[in-house]
Design a protein around this motif. Structure first.
Motif, PDB file in Angstrom:
ATOM      1  N   MET A   1       0.866  -1.166  -0.165  1.00 34.44           N
ATOM      2  CA  MET A   1      -0.063   0.056   0.080  1.00 34.44           C
ATOM      3  C   MET A   1       0.875   1.298   0.009  1.00 34.44           C
ATOM      4  SD  MET A   1      -2.957   1.187   2.798  1.00 34.44           S
ATOM      5  CE  MET A   1      -4.120  -0.179   2.096  1.00 34.44           C
ATOM      6  N   SER A   2       0.335   2.346  -0.703  1.00 30.75           N
ATOM      7  CA  SER A   2       1.471   3.573  -0.900  1.00 30.75           C
ATOM      8  C   SER A   2       0.955   4.317   0.475  1.00 30.75           C
ATOM      9  CB  SER A   2       0.780   4.270  -2.008  1.00 30.75           C
ATOM     10  OG  SER A   2       0.931   3.586  -3.124  1.00 30.75           O
ATOM     11  N   LYS A   3       2.112   4.975   0.740  1.00 29.13           N
ATOM     12  CA  LYS A   3       2.011   6.043   1.895  1.00 29.13           C
ATOM     13  C   LYS A   3       2.049   7.494   1.534  1.00 29.13           C
ATOM     14  CE  LYS A   3       4.697   2.888   4.798  1.00 29.13           C
ATOM     15  NZ  LYS A   3       3.681   2.596   5.557  1.00 29.13           N
ATOM     16  N   ILE A   4       1.709   8.541   2.326  1.00 32.15           N
ATOM     17  CA  ILE A   4       1.654   9.802   1.923  1.00 32.15           C
ATOM     18  C   ILE A   4       2.915  10.257   1.437  1.00 32.15           C
ATOM     19  CG2 ILE A   4       1.176  11.912   2.892  1.00 32.15           C
ATOM     20  CD1 ILE A   4      -0.846  10.941   4.910  1.00 32.15           C
ATOM     21  N   LYS A   5       3.988   9.646   2.157  1.00 34.60           N
ATOM     22  CA  LYS A   5       5.001  10.130   1.755  1.00 34.60           C
ATOM     23  C   LYS A   5       5.667   9.767   0.160  1.00 34.60           C
ATOM     24  CE  LYS A   5       7.808   6.138   3.751  1.00 34.60           C
ATOM     25  NZ  LYS A   5       8.904   5.897   4.685  1.00 34.60           N
ATOM     26  N   ASP A   6       5.040   8.652  -0.223  1.00 35.79           N
ATOM     27  CA  ASP A   6       5.281   8.159  -1.639  1.00 35.79           C
ATOM     28  C   ASP A   6       4.461   9.338  -2.670  1.00 35.79           C
ATOM     29  OD1 ASP A   6       6.505   5.933  -0.848  1.00 35.79           O
ATOM     30  OD2 ASP A   6       4.500   4.813  -0.598  1.00 35.79           O
ATOM     31  N   ILE A   7       3.434   9.874  -2.252  1.00 35.52           N
ATOM     32  CA  ILE A   7       2.776  10.666  -3.013  1.00 35.52           C
ATOM     33  C   ILE A   7       3.501  12.156  -2.988  1.00 35.52           C
ATOM     34  CG2 ILE A   7       0.714  12.297  -3.178  1.00 35.52           C
ATOM     35  CD1 ILE A   7      -0.970   9.716  -2.297  1.00 35.52           C
ATOM     36  N   VAL A   8       3.817  12.489  -1.851  1.00 35.30           N
ATOM     37  CA  VAL A   8       4.806  13.646  -1.488  1.00 35.30           C
ATOM     38  C   VAL A   8       6.055  13.623  -2.444  1.00 35.30           C
ATOM     39  CG1 VAL A   8       5.936  15.228  -0.021  1.00 35.30           C
ATOM     40  CG2 VAL A   8       3.768  14.217   0.689  1.00 35.30           C
ATOM     41  N   GLN A   9       6.558  12.649  -2.352  1.00 34.14           N
ATOM     42  CA  GLN A   9       7.951  12.311  -3.060  1.00 34.14           C
ATOM     43  C   GLN A   9       7.430  12.666  -4.557  1.00 34.14           C
ATOM     44  OE1 GLN A   9       9.516   8.901  -1.595  1.00 34.14           O
ATOM     45  NE2 GLN A   9      10.357   9.876   0.310  1.00 34.14           N
ATOM     46  N   HIS A  10       6.608  11.904  -5.099  1.00 31.72           N
ATOM     47  CA  HIS A  10       6.342  12.093  -6.545  1.00 31.72           C
ATOM     48  C   HIS A  10       6.066  13.261  -6.924  1.00 31.72           C
ATOM     49  CE1 HIS A  10       5.476  10.568 -10.543  1.00 31.72           C
ATOM     50  NE2 HIS A  10       4.501  11.138 -10.463  1.00 31.72           N
ATOM     51  N   LEU A  11       5.100  14.064  -6.221  1.00 32.91           N
ATOM     52  CA  LEU A  11       4.668  15.345  -6.728  1.00 32.91           C
ATOM     53  C   LEU A  11       5.725  16.483  -6.779  1.00 32.91           C
ATOM     54  CD1 LEU A  11       1.283  15.596  -4.765  1.00 32.91           C
ATOM     55  CD2 LEU A  11       1.292  15.636  -7.526  1.00 32.91           C
ATOM     56  N   GLU A  12       6.784  15.980  -5.668  1.00 32.22           N
ATOM     57  CA  GLU A  12       7.958  17.025  -5.330  1.00 32.22           C
ATOM     58  C   GLU A  12       9.048  16.691  -6.753  1.00 32.22           C
ATOM     59  OE1 GLU A  12       9.007  17.152  -1.386  1.00 32.22           O
ATOM     60  OE2 GLU A  12       7.020  18.244  -0.946  1.00 32.22           O
ATOM     61  N   SER A  13       8.869  15.678  -7.118  1.00 30.61           N
ATOM     62  CA  SER A  13       9.844  15.103  -8.357  1.00 30.61           C
ATOM     63  C   SER A  13       9.647  16.023  -9.551  1.00 30.61           C
ATOM     64  CB  SER A  13       9.894  13.744  -8.537  1.00 30.61           C
ATOM     65  OG  SER A  13       8.677  13.381  -9.101  1.00 30.61           O
ATOM     66  N   ILE A  14       8.309  16.496  -9.725  1.00 27.77           N
ATOM     67  CA  ILE A  14       7.677  17.036 -10.901  1.00 27.77           C
ATOM     68  C   ILE A  14       7.930  18.774 -10.723  1.00 27.77           C
ATOM     69  CG2 ILE A  14       5.729  17.289 -12.170  1.00 27.77           C
ATOM     70  CD1 ILE A  14       4.897  14.421 -11.801  1.00 27.77           C
ATOM     71  N   ALA A  15       7.246  19.029  -9.087  1.00 28.45           N
ATOM     72  CA  ALA A  15       7.222  20.415  -8.800  1.00 28.45           C
ATOM     73  C   ALA A  15       7.962  20.630  -7.479  1.00 28.45           C
ATOM     74  CB  ALA A  15       5.874  20.757  -8.762  1.00 28.45           C
ATOM     75  N   PRO A  16       9.506  20.525  -7.613  1.00 28.05           N
ATOM     76  CA  PRO A  16      10.012  20.770  -6.373  1.00 28.05           C
ATOM     77  C   PRO A  16       9.888  21.890  -5.528  1.00 28.05           C
ATOM     78  CG  PRO A  16      11.521  20.304  -8.323  1.00 28.05           C
ATOM     79  CD  PRO A  16      10.123  20.580  -8.865  1.00 28.05           C
ATOM     80  N   LEU A  17      10.062  21.707  -4.226  1.00 28.97           N
ATOM     81  CA  LEU A  17       9.540  22.659  -3.112  1.00 28.97           C
ATOM     82  C   LEU A  17      10.721  23.909  -3.473  1.00 28.97           C
ATOM     83  CD1 LEU A  17       8.887  21.057   0.146  1.00 28.97           C
ATOM     84  CD2 LEU A  17       7.336  21.876  -1.698  1.00 28.97           C
ATOM     85  N   ALA A  18      11.945  23.618  -3.944  1.00 28.26           N
ATOM     86  CA  ALA A  18      12.991  24.785  -4.350  1.00 28.26           C
ATOM     87  C   ALA A  18      12.374  25.827  -5.224  1.00 28.26           C
ATOM     88  CB  ALA A  18      14.111  24.041  -4.694  1.00 28.26           C
ATOM     89  N   TYR A  19      11.319  25.427  -5.992  1.00 32.71           N
ATOM     90  CA  TYR A  19      10.874  26.297  -7.122  1.00 32.71           C
ATOM     91  C   TYR A  19       9.822  27.206  -6.597  1.00 32.71           C
ATOM     92  CZ  TYR A  19      13.168  23.156 -10.815  1.00 32.71           C
ATOM     93  OH  TYR A  19      14.057  22.720 -11.431  1.00 32.71           O
ATOM     94  N   GLN A  20       9.358  26.966  -5.301  1.00 29.91           N
ATOM     95  CA  GLN A  20       8.408  27.835  -4.838  1.00 29.91           C
ATOM     96  C   GLN A  20       8.792  29.295  -4.505  1.00 29.91           C
ATOM     97  OE1 GLN A  20       6.699  27.156  -0.683  1.00 29.91           O
ATOM     98  NE2 GLN A  20       8.441  25.685  -0.421  1.00 29.91           N
ATOM     99  N   GLU A  21       8.052  30.257  -4.290  1.00 30.56           N
ATOM    100  CA  GLU A  21       8.488  31.781  -4.013  1.00 30.56           C
ATOM    101  C   GLU A  21       8.735  31.686  -2.732  1.00 30.56           C
ATOM    102  OE1 GLU A  21       9.015  33.882  -6.411  1.00 30.56           O
ATOM    103  OE2 GLU A  21       8.223  32.790  -8.010  1.00 30.56           O
ATOM    104  N   SER A  22       9.542  32.790  -2.066  1.00 27.01           N
ATOM    105  CA  SER A  22       9.888  32.750  -0.743  1.00 27.01           C
ATOM    106  C   SER A  22       8.886  33.206   0.253  1.00 27.01           C
ATOM    107  CB  SER A  22      10.933  34.025  -0.787  1.00 27.01           C
ATOM    108  OG  SER A  22      10.200  35.246  -1.172  1.00 27.01           O
ATOM    109  N   TYR A  23       7.721  33.866  -0.084  1.00 27.94           N
ATOM    110  CA  TYR A  23       6.596  33.898   0.753  1.00 27.94           C
ATOM    111  C   TYR A  23       5.657  32.580   0.977  1.00 27.94           C
ATOM    112  CZ  TYR A  23       4.194  34.570  -3.762  1.00 27.94           C
ATOM    113  OH  TYR A  23       3.658  33.887  -5.115  1.00 27.94           O
ATOM    114  N   ASP A  24       5.994  31.685   0.008  1.00 25.85           N
ATOM    115  CA  ASP A  24       5.045  30.453  -0.037  1.00 25.85           C
ATOM    116  C   ASP A  24       5.101  29.388   1.065  1.00 25.85           C
ATOM    117  OD1 ASP A  24       2.594  29.121  -1.201  1.00 25.85           O
ATOM    118  OD2 ASP A  24       3.836  28.586  -2.800  1.00 25.85           O
ATOM    119  N   ASN A  25       4.261  28.630   1.401  1.00 28.24           N
ATOM    120  CA  ASN A  25       4.247  27.727   2.208  1.00 28.24           C
ATOM    121  C   ASN A  25       3.835  26.270   1.729  1.00 28.24           C
ATOM    122  OD1 ASN A  25       4.865  26.607   4.750  1.00 28.24           O
ATOM    123  ND2 ASN A  25       2.611  26.635   5.428  1.00 28.24           N
TER     124      ASN A  25
END
Length: 365
Positions: free
Chosen positions: A1-25
């Motif tokens: 069964m998939s875990k939340i971290k699996d979904i998080v890792q996959h989404l962030e492989s496409i849209a890395p958190l490093a690409y968010q603006e400084s004001y974002d969360n």
């Protein structure tokens, strides 16, 4: 069964958190990443009603575009909708993940979806970012260069636009003197060694630095790897704000407004007066986009489509283009389709639910 971290890792492989603006969360805002997940609710926003919908559909995770928490919460007393939403999610053990400006900034993100809805062709980032690329130069014995390049490419280095596995390689002589404590793969301790080496140079997205260095060290035969890094000022054409493209056949402004209302499901368009030419080149930015008006003019767009344009900012059109404010919710409502497509392709064992709660707080009379 998939875990939340699996979904998080996959989404962030496409849209890395490093690409968010400084004001974002963006990122995992609420929840245990190690928890199993079988049902996911996808929504533009997270409100109390959205959490209720997640509860009714037995969802362990909500994936949203807008973060429910932007600033730090000092109290959780339920005094406003943010606090009440967070409390409800925690009480019902529902995790919340947001992919916001990082999804806005990637080439295949929010603005690509708007471009798709409008049928734009020849699209490119309206305002590309710089400072997000690095260059690695590494020295390796000649006979190991092919293997090392392969490892670097597999880690994500050497992608330039539509070209992958890009590298530059030069031959030379490397020399070194191992100490008594060294364990050299070539040569002997206490003896100067000269080796035929290649210098391999590759460009990479800066957020992949640690992954690429790890791959380099694993594939390299030397005990101590000689390399150096540079952060580049090059524009990264696959990363940035907004998008610009063309419609296949030029339209009169009124016809394009009708076309846009149909394709985007709009009730109303707030705009500057029509310019005296047909619309061909279209610039867009999902969400609040007044900061890109000057770029749209510089790129000679006929119309700039965004939202949250202030009164005095409409004057900036200067009759050089049309500024069209279609509403924040309306410009980003199709973001759910992006999440759905990404997760459906990679998590066949998870039930995905497109949120039915209309979260737009703005009504038209």
């Amino acid at each position: 069964m998939s875990k939340i971290k699996d979904i998080v890792q996959h989404l962030e492989s496409i849209a890395p958190l490093a690409y968010q603006e400084s004001y974002d969360n963006a990122g995992l805002i609420i929840g245990d990443a190690s928890k199993n997940v079988s049902n996911v609710l996808i929504s533009l926003d997270v409100t109390e009603e959205v959490v209720e919908e997640a509860i009714s559909k037995n969802c362990e995770l909500i994936v949203a575009h807008h973060p429910i928490i932007f600033k730090g919460l000092k109290k959780l007393t339920g005094s406003n909708y943010v606090e009440r939403t967070v409390i409800k999610a925690i009480k019902n053990d529902i995790a919340i993940y947001a992919s916001h400006t990082n999804l806005d900034n990637i080439r295949t993100g929010v603005n690509a979806k708007i471009s798709e809805k409008l049928g734009l062709i020849n699209t490119e980032i309206l305002s590309p970012k710089n400072g997000f690329l690095g260059k690695l130069s590494v020295f390796v014995p000649q006979e190991n260069s092919v293997e090392l390049k392969k490892a670097l490419h597999q880690a994500g280095a050497g992608q330039i636009g539509e070209y992958k596995d890009c590298a530059f390689e030069t031959a030379g002589k490397g020399s070194f003197l191992p100490s008594d404590k060294a364990n050299p793969s070539i040569g002997k301790s206490g003896e100067l060694e000269t080796v035929d080496e290649h210098k391999i140079e590759v460009i990479f997205p800066i957020h992949l630095k640690n992954k690429i260095l790890s791959a380099m060290k694993k594939a390299h035969p030397y005990e101590e790897v000689a390399y150096y890094l540079h952060q580049l000022e090059n524009t990264y054409d696959d990363l940035g704000s907004g998008m610009i493209g063309e419609i296949s056949e030029p339209m009169e402004p009124k016809d394009f407004f009708d076309y846009m209302k149909d394709k985007m499901g709009l009730e109303v368009i707030k705009h500057t007066k029509a310019i005296n030419r047909k619309i061909k080149k279209v610039a867009i930015c999902g969400g609040a986009g007044s900061f890109l008006i000057s770029q749209a003019k510089n790129k000679q767009a006929d119309i700039y489509i965004s939202s949250d344009i202030k009164y005095h900012e409409f004057f900036d059109a200067e009759e050089r283009l049309i500024i069209a404010d279609i509403g924040h919710y309306e410009s980003e409502r199709f973001t759910n389709e992006i999440f759905y497509a990404i997760l459906k392709e990679n998590f066949a064992n998870i039930a995905l639910h497109l949120g039915q709660t209309v979260t737009n707080p703005i009504k038209y009379y």
